[in-house]
Write a protein that holds these residues in place. Sequence first.
Motif, PDB file in Angstrom:
ATOM      1  N   ALA A   1      50.791 -18.727  50.821  1.00  0.00           N
ATOM      2  CA  ALA A   1      49.702 -18.583  49.855  1.00  0.00           C
ATOM      3  C   ALA A   1      50.250 -17.784  48.675  1.00  0.00           C
ATOM      4  CB  ALA A   1      48.512 -17.867  50.482  1.00  0.00           C
ATOM      5  N   ARG A   2      50.247 -18.391  47.501  1.00  0.00           N
ATOM      6  CA  ARG A   2      50.796 -17.725  46.320  1.00  0.00           C
ATOM      7  C   ARG A   2      49.663 -17.422  45.343  1.00  0.00           C
ATOM      8  NH1 ARG A   2      56.185 -19.195  42.801  1.00  0.00           N
ATOM      9  NH2 ARG A   2      55.601 -18.090  40.901  1.00  0.00           N
ATOM     10  N   LEU A   3      49.511 -16.137  45.021  1.00  0.00           N
ATOM     11  CA  LEU A   3      48.455 -15.681  44.115  1.00  0.00           C
ATOM     12  C   LEU A   3      49.130 -15.016  42.915  1.00  0.00           C
ATOM     13  CD1 LEU A   3      45.307 -13.663  45.276  1.00  0.00           C
ATOM     14  CD2 LEU A   3      46.259 -13.532  42.996  1.00  0.00           C
ATOM     15  N   THR A   4      48.882 -15.589  41.729  1.00  0.00           N
ATOM     16  CA  THR A   4      49.481 -15.088  40.498  1.00  0.00           C
ATOM     17  C   THR A   4      48.387 -14.561  39.580  1.00  0.00           C
ATOM     18  OG1 THR A   4      51.244 -16.751  40.657  1.00  0.00           O
ATOM     19  CG2 THR A   4      50.945 -15.661  38.524  1.00  0.00           C
ATOM     20  N   LEU A   5      48.466 -13.283  39.233  1.00  0.00           N
ATOM     21  CA  LEU A   5      47.563 -12.730  38.229  1.00  0.00           C
ATOM     22  C   LEU A   5      47.899 -13.380  36.892  1.00  0.00           C
ATOM     23  CD1 LEU A   5      47.781  -8.975  39.289  1.00  0.00           C
ATOM     24  CD2 LEU A   5      46.223 -10.744  40.145  1.00  0.00           C
ATOM     25  N   ASN A   6      46.903 -13.939  36.218  1.00  0.00           N
ATOM     26  CA  ASN A   6      47.201 -14.836  35.091  1.00  0.00           C
ATOM     27  C   ASN A   6      46.398 -14.496  33.838  1.00  0.00           C
ATOM     28  OD1 ASN A   6      48.500 -17.054  33.861  1.00  0.00           O
ATOM     29  ND2 ASN A   6      46.782 -18.409  34.350  1.00  0.00           N
ATOM     30  N   ARG A   7      46.602 -13.263  33.352  1.00  0.00           N
ATOM     31  CA  ARG A   7      46.109 -12.868  32.029  1.00  0.00           C
ATOM     32  C   ARG A   7      47.296 -12.273  31.266  1.00  0.00           C
ATOM     33  NH1 ARG A   7      42.286  -8.840  31.478  1.00  0.00           N
ATOM     34  NH2 ARG A   7      41.377  -9.922  29.692  1.00  0.00           N
ATOM     35  N   PRO A   8      48.313 -13.065  31.006  1.00  0.00           N
ATOM     36  CA  PRO A   8      49.553 -12.500  30.446  1.00  0.00           C
ATOM     37  C   PRO A   8      49.373 -11.846  29.085  1.00  0.00           C
ATOM     38  CG  PRO A   8      49.581 -14.907  30.370  1.00  0.00           C
ATOM     39  CD  PRO A   8      48.406 -14.518  31.210  1.00  0.00           C
ATOM     40  N   ASP A   9      48.370 -12.281  28.317  1.00  0.00           N
ATOM     41  CA  ASP A   9      48.135 -11.669  27.012  1.00  0.00           C
ATOM     42  C   ASP A   9      47.627 -10.249  27.133  1.00  0.00           C
ATOM     43  OD1 ASP A   9      45.862 -12.982  28.168  1.00  0.00           O
ATOM     44  OD2 ASP A   9      44.755 -12.627  26.312  1.00  0.00           O
ATOM     45  N   ARG A  10      47.092  -9.882  28.316  1.00  0.00           N
ATOM     46  CA  ARG A  10      46.600  -8.532  28.574  1.00  0.00           C
ATOM     47  C   ARG A  10      47.401  -7.871  29.698  1.00  0.00           C
ATOM     48  NH1 ARG A  10      44.064  -6.086  24.892  1.00  0.00           N
ATOM     49  NH2 ARG A  10      43.067  -4.759  26.480  1.00  0.00           N
ATOM     50  N   LEU A  11      48.648  -8.296  29.876  1.00  0.00           N
ATOM     51  CA  LEU A  11      49.512  -7.773  30.943  1.00  0.00           C
ATOM     52  C   LEU A  11      48.811  -7.829  32.299  1.00  0.00           C
ATOM     53  CD1 LEU A  11      51.357  -4.748  29.285  1.00  0.00           C
ATOM     54  CD2 LEU A  11      52.306  -6.978  29.886  1.00  0.00           C
ATOM     55  N   ASN A  12      48.022  -8.894  32.484  1.00  0.00           N
ATOM     56  CA  ASN A  12      47.346  -9.157  33.760  1.00  0.00           C
ATOM     57  C   ASN A  12      46.466  -7.998  34.218  1.00  0.00           C
ATOM     58  OD1 ASN A  12      48.734 -11.676  33.938  1.00  0.00           O
ATOM     59  ND2 ASN A  12      50.533 -10.582  34.657  1.00  0.00           N
ATOM     60  N   SER A  13      45.891  -7.280  33.248  1.00  0.00           N
ATOM     61  CA  SER A  13      44.978  -6.195  33.597  1.00  0.00           C
ATOM     62  C   SER A  13      43.683  -6.776  34.172  1.00  0.00           C
ATOM     63  CB  SER A  13      44.686  -5.330  32.372  1.00  0.00           C
ATOM     64  OG  SER A  13      44.216  -6.126  31.302  1.00  0.00           O
TER      65      SER A  13
END
Length: 262
Positions: free
Chosen positions: A14-26
């Motif tokens: 199971a791969r979970l990627t935080l995906n708000r790169p413009d906000r450093l995934n905050s």
Amino acid sequence: MYRTILFDLTDGVARLTLNRPDRLNSFTAEMHGEVADALDRVTAENGARVLLLTGAGRGFCAGQDLNDRAVAPGSAPVDLGDSVERYYNPLIRRLVSLDMPVICAVNGVAAGAGANIAFACDIVLAARSAKFIESFAAIGLIPDSGGTWVLPRLAGLPRALGMALTGEPIAAERAEQWGLIWKCIDDEALMDEAQGLAARFAAGPTLGLAATKHAIRGSGLKTLDDELDNERDLMRRLGNSADYREGVAAFLEKRKPVFTGR
């Protein structure tokens, strides 16, 4: 399905990627909700045998997105305790209690709650360019998301206090030397290493790996006698598993085991 994360489950990983790169995934409330939903799927779907957590873009996670809170001068006070209790505490508890290994691949900066979310995972791999920052003191707060508990246990009291009070960035190589993480890896090799380890765990004896994780995590709250009893009970249970029988058979037959996680 998701707007702030990416999630997939393939071959037991199971791969979970935080995906708000413009906000450093905050984190925002929406991201918390989506991460919680993804973790529900990890728990509910029988195929998941390892969780790999990482971030998109140039950072892992910068903690809380302050733009998602009304914290401007003159605004009404925000109940940060409610935010921690509603979002961050359940997340840390879920990561620690999952009945499978949790790998964190820290691909860039991990700051504030982002650092402590990484430290809550079972195995942390970090890119050489990554940094860990306990940034709370700069805004008058304490390390949350388990930070005050895990830092002294991983790094020792002097280093924990130094990290928390100064907010000095800790490079991945130093984090490895201090015992905060498992390995510091060259940036270009990070995801290959993480995915290879995830594949290894996904093909491994899941019951035994989960029991090992829980036993080690819980041992600090027990006496030696209590833990010896716990080891006895776990060995009794695992000795009846299909994976144990397969492991022994494969050893005696000089072949690679085929574990099913049962």
